[in-house]
Design a protein around this motif. Sequence first.
Motif, PDB file in Angstrom:
ATOM      1  N   LEU A  69       0.828  -1.209   0.000  1.00 20.46           N
ATOM      2  CA  LEU A  69       0.000   0.000   0.000  1.00 20.46           C
ATOM      3  C   LEU A  69       0.863   1.261   0.000  1.00 20.46           C
ATOM      4  O   LEU A  69       0.599   2.215  -0.741  1.00 20.46           O
ATOM      5  N   VAL A  70       1.910   1.262   0.813  1.00 19.76           N
ATOM      6  CA  VAL A  70       2.770   2.443   0.879  1.00 19.76           C
ATOM      7  C   VAL A  70       3.569   2.602  -0.411  1.00 19.76           C
ATOM      8  O   VAL A  70       3.779   3.718  -0.898  1.00 19.76           O
ATOM      9  N   ARG A  71       3.994   1.470  -1.002  1.00 16.59           N
ATOM     10  CA  ARG A  71       4.726   1.538  -2.279  1.00 16.59           C
ATOM     11  C   ARG A  71       3.850   2.100  -3.390  1.00 16.59           C
ATOM     12  O   ARG A  71       4.350   2.701  -4.359  1.00 16.59           O
ATOM     13  N   GLN A  83       0.740  18.651  -3.037  1.00 16.36           N
ATOM     14  CA  GLN A  83       2.183  18.810  -3.036  1.00 16.36           C
ATOM     15  C   GLN A  83       2.850  17.455  -2.814  1.00 16.36           C
ATOM     16  O   GLN A  83       2.459  16.698  -1.942  1.00 16.36           O
ATOM     17  N   ASP A  84       3.905  17.180  -3.613  1.00 15.92           N
ATOM     18  CA  ASP A  84       4.618  15.914  -3.499  1.00 15.92           C
ATOM     19  C   ASP A  84       5.266  15.738  -2.139  1.00 15.92           C
ATOM     20  O   ASP A  84       5.460  14.620  -1.684  1.00 15.92           O
ATOM     21  N   VAL A  85       5.596  16.845  -1.470  1.00 16.80           N
ATOM     22  CA  VAL A  85       6.263  16.737  -0.186  1.00 16.80           C
ATOM     23  C   VAL A  85       5.384  16.031   0.834  1.00 16.80           C
ATOM     24  O   VAL A  85       5.868  15.309   1.703  1.00 16.80           O
ATOM     25  N   HIS A  86       4.077  16.192   0.733  1.00 16.24           N
ATOM     26  CA  HIS A  86       3.165  15.537   1.662  1.00 16.24           C
ATOM     27  C   HIS A  86       3.127  14.029   1.412  1.00 16.24           C
ATOM     28  O   HIS A  86       3.087  13.235   2.359  1.00 16.24           O
ATOM     29  N   LYS A  87       3.142  13.622   0.139  1.00 14.99           N
ATOM     30  CA  LYS A  87       3.143  12.195  -0.172  1.00 14.99           C
ATOM     31  C   LYS A  87       4.437  11.543   0.299  1.00 14.99           C
ATOM     32  O   LYS A  87       4.439  10.433   0.821  1.00 14.99           O
ATOM     33  N   ALA A  88       5.551  12.241   0.117  1.00 12.77           N
ATOM     34  CA  ALA A  88       6.830  11.721   0.586  1.00 12.77           C
ATOM     35  C   ALA A  88       6.836  11.573   2.103  1.00 12.77           C
ATOM     36  O   ALA A  88       7.384  10.607   2.650  1.00 12.77           O
ATOM     37  N   ALA A  89       6.213  12.528   2.794  1.00 11.12           N
ATOM     38  CA  ALA A  89       6.152  12.474   4.253  1.00 11.12           C
ATOM     39  C   ALA A  89       5.293  11.298   4.724  1.00 11.12           C
ATOM     40  O   ALA A  89       5.639  10.605   5.688  1.00 11.12           O
ATOM     41  N   ILE A  90       4.174  11.058   4.046  1.00 10.54           N
ATOM     42  CA  ILE A  90       3.316   9.925   4.387  1.00 10.54           C
ATOM     43  C   ILE A  90       4.058   8.610   4.178  1.00 10.54           C
ATOM     44  O   ILE A  90       4.010   7.688   5.006  1.00 10.54           O
ATOM     45  N   LYS A  91       4.772   8.518   3.058  1.00 13.53           N
ATOM     46  CA  LYS A  91       5.525   7.290   2.774  1.00 13.53           C
ATOM     47  C   LYS A  91       6.591   7.047   3.841  1.00 13.53           C
ATOM     48  O   LYS A  91       6.741   5.932   4.351  1.00 13.53           O
ATOM     49  N   ALA A  92       7.345   8.090   4.178  1.00  6.75           N
ATOM     50  CA  ALA A  92       8.387   7.952   5.191  1.00  6.75           C
ATOM     51  C   ALA A  92       7.791   7.593   6.548  1.00  6.75           C
ATOM     52  O   ALA A  92       8.362   6.784   7.293  1.00  6.75           O
ATOM     53  N   PHE A  93       6.633   8.151   6.855  1.00  5.82           N
ATOM     54  CA  PHE A  93       5.992   7.894   8.150  1.00  5.82           C
ATOM     55  C   PHE A  93       5.589   6.430   8.280  1.00  5.82           C
ATOM     56  O   PHE A  93       5.923   5.761   9.260  1.00  5.82           O
ATOM     57  N   PHE A  94       4.862   5.919   7.295  1.00  6.17           N
ATOM     58  CA  PHE A  94       4.351   4.553   7.409  1.00  6.17           C
ATOM     59  C   PHE A  94       5.442   3.493   7.210  1.00  6.17           C
ATOM     60  O   PHE A  94       5.269   2.346   7.616  1.00  6.17           O
ATOM     61  N   THR A 121       6.238  16.235  10.462  1.00  3.40           N
ATOM     62  CA  THR A 121       6.484  17.417   9.628  1.00  3.40           C
ATOM     63  C   THR A 121       6.038  17.148   8.187  1.00  3.40           C
ATOM     64  O   THR A 121       6.312  16.095   7.624  1.00  3.40           O
ATOM     65  N   ASN A 122       5.337  18.092   7.604  1.00  2.00           N
ATOM     66  CA  ASN A 122       4.858  18.031   6.206  1.00  2.00           C
ATOM     67  C   ASN A 122       3.674  17.090   6.000  1.00  2.00           C
ATOM     68  O   ASN A 122       3.248  16.868   4.862  1.00  2.00           O
ATOM     69  N   ILE A 123       3.128  16.515   7.077  1.00  2.00           N
ATOM     70  CA  ILE A 123       1.879  15.760   6.964  1.00  2.00           C
ATOM     71  C   ILE A 123       0.751  16.704   7.352  1.00  2.00           C
ATOM     72  O   ILE A 123       0.791  17.342   8.409  1.00  2.00           O
ATOM     73  N   SER A 124      -0.250  16.811   6.505  1.00  3.00           N
ATOM     74  CA  SER A 124      -1.330  17.771   6.728  1.00  3.00           C
ATOM     75  C   SER A 124      -2.045  17.485   8.044  1.00  3.00           C
ATOM     76  O   SER A 124      -2.105  16.347   8.513  1.00  3.00           O
ATOM     77  N   THR A 125      -2.617  18.526   8.623  1.00  2.70           N
ATOM     78  CA  THR A 125      -3.296  18.395   9.916  1.00  2.70           C
ATOM     79  C   THR A 125      -4.436  17.386   9.857  1.00  2.70           C
ATOM     80  O   THR A 125      -4.627  16.581  10.779  1.00  2.70           O
ATOM     81  N   SER A 126      -5.199  17.393   8.761  1.00  2.00           N
ATOM     82  CA  SER A 126      -6.346  16.479   8.654  1.00  2.00           C
ATOM     83  C   SER A 126      -5.892  15.025   8.678  1.00  2.00           C
ATOM     84  O   SER A 126      -6.478  14.183   9.375  1.00  2.00           O
TER      85      SER A 126
END
Length: 462
Positions: A69-71, A83-94, A121-126
């Motif tokens: 799923l993360v891949r 923004q791509d930075v948010h997707k990168a942050a989600i990937k790094a988080f999980f 950092t860089n993960i949206s509040t929602s």
Amino acid sequence: MNEVVQSKGIVIFSGGSAANSLVDVFTSLTETKKCSLSYVIPISDNGGSSSELIRVFGGPGIGDVRSRLVRLIPENADGDDGQDVHKAAIKAFFNHRLSNDKQKARLEWLDIVEARDELWTNISTSRKELIRSFLNFLNLEIVKRIRPSSAFNFSTASIGNLFLTGARIFTGSFESAIYLLSTICSVPAQISVLPAINTNHTHHISAGLSNGLTIVGQNAISHPSIPTSLPESTLSLSHETYAHDSIEDANLPGSLPSLRKPNIAFSKTDEEDLPARIERIWYINPYGQEIRPPANPKVLEALDAAHTVIYSIGSLYTSIVPSLILRDVGATLASPRIRHKILILNSTNDRETGPSSNPYTAVDFVAAIARAAAESRGLDKAPEPEEYKMYVTHVIHLEGPGTPNVEKARLADLGIETVRLYGRTGEGKGLRYDEKALLQALEVIVGKRDGRRDWNRRNTEA
């Protein structure tokens, strides 16, 4: 993808890490065919930090599902934040794992659930508060389960696995937990990640070797570890079982000690040979008795609507076969409605397809898939070689040092086509598939390209 998706689709049988390297190939193939894509992932993994989650909470091995799923987080499609930075942050988080030091890991976990860790950092509040609500729920469940004889060990735990576990327990549904993580990761709507068994229970596998030895648990089959074959002495087994029964966790009293080990450490690089070839894989209950679980109904639905099935690279007996032996999978695979049944052969033999003195050939790989499918159908005997083409129609392979031997003439006699690709030197040992060449080969087989006129002769050869 905004275009209308055809009803016919592609089904990929795979495990986790190995097949992740080919995800972009499969996504591109789906886009050119304008069809759906379903990944079928086994849930029998009991190694690493998953073993601690299973010990304390029960439930399926979820690491490979989380990994896929993360891949699948898209690199060129905006999420809610654009923004791509948010997707990168989600990937790094999980994908993040806690420290291997038990105390440091616990403190890091508390920083994460209390939103102090810089991973947020860089993960949206929602998204952050949605994710955190399930992590805090799991934290409460961990505290509730603490006993004098048992406490949760956070060392090397995957945050994605912890999230999926919290979501599964909260909703009471593994399927719902997958949907939630898939939505957070913005996985494209035409792509599904399907656990081979849709369950809230733990399912283990055993392997029978040609020398009569039985090995219990996926981790012991796939990776070097302390031997976990059933003890010869009933007395020693009873003593070890009694010792484990004094620990309060999710395991049923009397469960096999080899299935109750916490935080099973293993190596994916330093492999030692099994003493003999694997002859058969089967599911067991906690007491070691064989069971025949049904396949996830959504897996069967995906197969019913498929024009192509792909057996991806990865561990043959712990990534592919556990999905094939489930009830009704073999009968569906044997249907002529599925036109293409493609094996992407591993670039090297591993612990499961040895020993090194007698390594598997391409025919051995095909035979193992056919035997697993026949087992799913409840057939009393292994399929005859001329029946192999019911389950495998094409073999894609690399050729070079260390690659499995491919008996082209023998496979041709069996009605199975072979396609040789020129690979690239991979990191570590062996070759790896060139993504462009592999995509071309798959497009030729499934009919996107016009036979050999579109074939790149520098990269591929029949």
